[in-house]
Design a protein around this motif. Structure first.
Motif, mmCIF file in Angstrom:
data_model
loop_
_atom_site.group_PDB
_atom_site.id
_atom_site.type_symbol
_atom_site.label_atom_id
_atom_site.label_comp_id
_atom_site.label_asym_id
_atom_site.label_seq_id
_atom_site.Cartn_x
_atom_site.Cartn_y
_atom_site.Cartn_z
ATOM 1 N N PRO A 1 0.822 -1.204 0.000
ATOM 2 C CA PRO A 1 0.000 0.000 0.000
ATOM 3 C C PRO A 1 0.858 1.256 0.000
ATOM 4 O O PRO A 1 1.891 1.334 0.664
ATOM 5 C CB PRO A 1 -0.814 -0.125 1.287
ATOM 6 N N GLU A 2 0.421 2.281 -0.742
ATOM 7 C CA GLU A 2 1.117 3.555 -0.786
ATOM 8 C C GLU A 2 0.616 4.455 0.334
ATOM 9 O O GLU A 2 -0.570 4.549 0.592
ATOM 10 C CB GLU A 2 0.881 4.230 -2.142
ATOM 11 N N THR A 3 1.523 5.134 1.004
ATOM 12 C CA THR A 3 1.151 6.132 1.999
ATOM 13 C C THR A 3 2.005 7.364 1.785
ATOM 14 O O THR A 3 3.035 7.326 1.109
ATOM 15 C CB THR A 3 1.355 5.614 3.430
ATOM 16 N N THR A 4 1.591 8.469 2.348
ATOM 17 C CA THR A 4 2.319 9.715 2.187
ATOM 18 C C THR A 4 3.600 9.686 3.005
ATOM 19 O O THR A 4 3.585 9.380 4.188
ATOM 20 C CB THR A 4 1.459 10.903 2.641
ATOM 21 N N ARG B 1 -7.087 -6.403 9.643
ATOM 22 C CA ARG B 1 -5.844 -6.698 8.916
ATOM 23 C C ARG B 1 -4.955 -5.463 8.947
ATOM 24 O O ARG B 1 -5.384 -4.360 8.602
ATOM 25 C CB ARG B 1 -6.102 -7.110 7.457
ATOM 26 N N HIS B 2 -3.718 -5.657 9.376
ATOM 27 C CA HIS B 2 -2.761 -4.558 9.429
ATOM 28 C C HIS B 2 -2.397 -4.087 8.023
ATOM 29 O O HIS B 2 -2.460 -4.859 7.048
ATOM 30 C CB HIS B 2 -1.483 -4.983 10.149
ATOM 31 N N ILE B 3 -1.968 -2.835 7.922
ATOM 32 C CA ILE B 3 -1.411 -2.329 6.679
ATOM 33 C C ILE B 3 0.066 -2.708 6.579
ATOM 34 O O ILE B 3 0.489 -3.323 5.600
ATOM 35 C CB ILE B 3 -1.596 -0.796 6.588
ATOM 36 N N LEU B 4 0.848 -2.360 7.575
ATOM 37 C CA LEU B 4 2.278 -2.671 7.561
ATOM 38 C C LEU B 4 2.499 -4.031 8.214
ATOM 39 O O LEU B 4 2.358 -4.193 9.414
ATOM 40 C CB LEU B 4 3.057 -1.576 8.299
ATOM 41 N N GLY B 5 2.820 -5.012 7.397
ATOM 42 C CA GLY B 5 2.966 -6.398 7.846
ATOM 43 C C GLY B 5 1.855 -7.293 7.345
ATOM 44 O O GLY B 5 2.036 -8.498 7.218
ATOM 45 N N ILE C 1 2.968 8.817 10.198
ATOM 46 C CA ILE C 1 2.214 8.167 11.261
ATOM 47 C C ILE C 1 0.799 8.723 11.317
ATOM 48 O O ILE C 1 0.579 9.927 11.154
ATOM 49 C CB ILE C 1 2.907 8.329 12.627
ATOM 50 N N SER C 2 -0.158 7.829 11.501
ATOM 51 C CA SER C 2 -1.556 8.230 11.654
ATOM 52 C C SER C 2 -2.325 7.068 12.251
ATOM 53 O O SER C 2 -1.923 5.905 12.122
ATOM 54 C CB SER C 2 -2.173 8.619 10.310
ATOM 55 N N ALA C 3 -3.436 7.378 12.887
ATOM 56 C CA ALA C 3 -4.282 6.325 13.437
ATOM 57 C C ALA C 3 -4.875 5.477 12.317
ATOM 58 O O ALA C 3 -5.133 4.285 12.491
ATOM 59 C CB ALA C 3 -5.389 6.936 14.286
ATOM 60 N N GLN C 4 -5.090 6.079 11.150
ATOM 61 C CA GLN C 4 -5.698 5.360 10.027
ATOM 62 C C GLN C 4 -4.731 4.346 9.411
ATOM 63 O O GLN C 4 -5.156 3.447 8.697
ATOM 64 C CB GLN C 4 -6.157 6.351 8.947
ATOM 65 N N ALA C 5 -3.429 4.487 9.677
ATOM 66 C CA ALA C 5 -2.436 3.603 9.078
ATOM 67 C C ALA C 5 -2.258 2.302 9.840
ATOM 68 O O ALA C 5 -1.385 1.503 9.499
ATOM 69 C CB ALA C 5 -1.088 4.331 8.983
ATOM 70 N N MET C 6 -3.073 2.065 10.865
ATOM 71 C CA MET C 6 -2.911 0.879 11.685
ATOM 72 C C MET C 6 -3.558 -0.362 11.079
ATOM 73 O O MET C 6 -3.123 -1.473 11.336
ATOM 74 C CB MET C 6 -3.486 1.125 13.083
#
Length: 364
Positions: free
Chosen positions: A3-6, A273-277, A312-317
């Protein structure tokens, strides 16, 4: 595709980064070490969670999964509850000698518990104990149910057969990772990358580009390694965040939630489901409030996978599922915690009032 994030506007500070020539390269996460005032209460929760008590030596309890690790969880009887640290497995006796020469190392000594072997005890810059272990005898692998065969719209291998996973604690296969909060971030992260060869998989950063969370994996070369074995989060003081245990599939994660809920344990967060991992996850609290995660379907990276940077953001969890509740990261406030906050704000080179405000706004 990941996934792409800023990406935050500035580059990372010195850590986390690969060390060009680490002291050794750890090969696995061996076990966690806790202190608890009540071993019976500890084992009741952990067996409901899916671990198995394999040995008890007086005031020390050892638990294992179904894999070949002799044990993955060690509990010492003590007056107060505490997370002590963890063990990392080494590839050679020569590696053990290298670590034994580090300042503050214990020297080589017999390892405790099932599997025996030899160890060197060290203390990281945040005060956590790290036991470097070599020569443990692997345990016999225990059978566990295979992953369920899943029908899909254009692939239906399961005909005239039903899905009936057992209504029992999920079989934990192995310990996957541990997540720690630290105040002195740069020194602690540099210690693990420099002495054990851990490398960053993904890093979440503050607006100024400094690290908020680093997901660190083992350097196993061309052999795939878990997305993270150790994660370090910028926090207000050194603290255990959670540990994670692999189960065979999403039904095992779901059955774990059912069993633990029916047996009266406290839920922390999930399923999602996590984004990172990418893990499908579910978190539960033990009798002392420490979080333990069931997971399946995690990412695996070889050593050549580049680091990913994310704001970092709460939405990225999580990709889906319940939003992470505020209680998941909120510290248990006490006079000792408040004193620690003021101490680290004054003395830690990494914890600032701006970061503290950001963490409180995002997760407090």
């Amino acid at each position: 595709m990941r996934p792409e994030t800023t990406i935050a506007p500035r580059l990372l500070t010195e850590q986390p980064a690969r060390h060009p020539s680490p002291t050794v390269k750890a090969s696995s996460l061996a076990y966690l070490i806790f202190e608890r005032p009540d071993l019976k209460k500890a084992v009741r929760y952990l067996e409901d969670f899916g671990l198995h008590a394999s040995q008890c030596d007086g005031d020390i309890l050892y638990l294992r999964g179904t894999g070949t690790a002799p044990y993955c969880y060690r509990v010492h009887r003590a007056e107060k509850q505490r997370f002590v640290g963890f063990g990392l497995t080494l590839n050679s006796l020569d590696d053990l000698h290298k670590l034994a020469r580090l300042p503050g190392a214990s020297g080589i000594e017999p390892a405790q518990g099932p599997g025996a072997g030899q160890r060197v005890r060290l203390t990281d810059p945040s005060g956590f104990c790290v036991e470097a272990v070599y020569g443990q005898t692997p345990a016999d692998e225990w059978p566990h149910r295979p992953a369920l065969v899943v029908n899909q719209p254009h692939r239906t291998p399961r005909i005239n057969n039903t899905q009936r996973p057992p209504a029992a604690p999920p079989e934990v296969i192995r310990l996957g990772h541990v997540v720690l909060e630290v105040a002195d971030y740069q020194a602690t992260c540099a210690w693990y990358t420099g002495h054990f060869g851990l490398i960053p998989s993904d890093v979440q950063v503050f607006a100024d580009g400094s690290p908020a969370v680093a997901f660190l994996r083992l350097d196993l070369g061309d052999m795939p390694a878990d997305h993270h074995t150790l994660a370090l989060a910028q926090g207000i003081m050194p603290a255990y965040s959670h540990s994670a245990y692999e189960v065979v599939d999403a039904d095992a994660v779901g059955m774990g939630q059912r069993v633990l809920r029916e047996r009266g344990w406290v839920h922390a967060w999930g399923i999602g489901r996590h984004i990172l991992g990418s893990q499908i996850f579910d978190y539960w609290q033990d009798p002392w409030g420490d979080k333990h995660e069931h997971y399946c379907d995690g990412d695996l990276f070889t050593a050549d996978q580049p680091v990913g940077l994310h704001s970092i953001s709460a939405q990225a969890m999580a990709q889906w599922g319940q939003r992470m509740p505020k209680s998941f990261t909120r510290p248990r406030m006490s006079l000792a915690v408040l004193r620690a906050v003021f101490h680290h704000l004054r003395h830690s080179p990494d914890l600032t009032l701006r970061k503290l405000i950001t963490l409180a706004r995002l997760f407090g």
